[in-house]
Motif scaffolding. Structure first.
Motif: not given
Length: 97
Positions: A3-10
């Protein structure tokens, strides 16, 4: 963690989109500024030509006004010529007597 990785990517995608948009805006502003500079350069060249033309005209008028006699000078010249003509007439009269 995903989720953190997806947030950072977003967030990175959002930031990248904003940066791309800002770059496009800056390119448009740069192109407008270049057009303005080109227009002003053309105006400057035109005004320089006009200044040169007017400078030549001023020079011409200065020469012409310098060559023209003043009204007082004309009267003096006429008086001198009249005096000379009278004297020539006297000489002719003396010669004929």
């Amino acid at each position: 963690m995903p989720a953190d990785l997806q947030q950072i990517t977003s967030k990175l995608t959002t930031i990248s989109s904003r940066l791309n948009e800002r770059v496009r805006e800056l390119i448009v502003e740069r192109d407008d500024a270049r057009r303005q500079v080109a227009d002003r350069d053309a105006t400057i060249r035109e005004q320089q030509r006009e200044i040169e033309r007017l400078t030549q005209q001023v020079d011409f008028l200065t020469v012409v006004s310098t060559a023209l006699p003043a009204p007082g000078d004309i009267e003096k010249s006429r008086a001198i010529l009249s005096g000379l003509v009278r004297e020539i007439d006297k000489c002719i009269k003396d010669l004929t007597e």
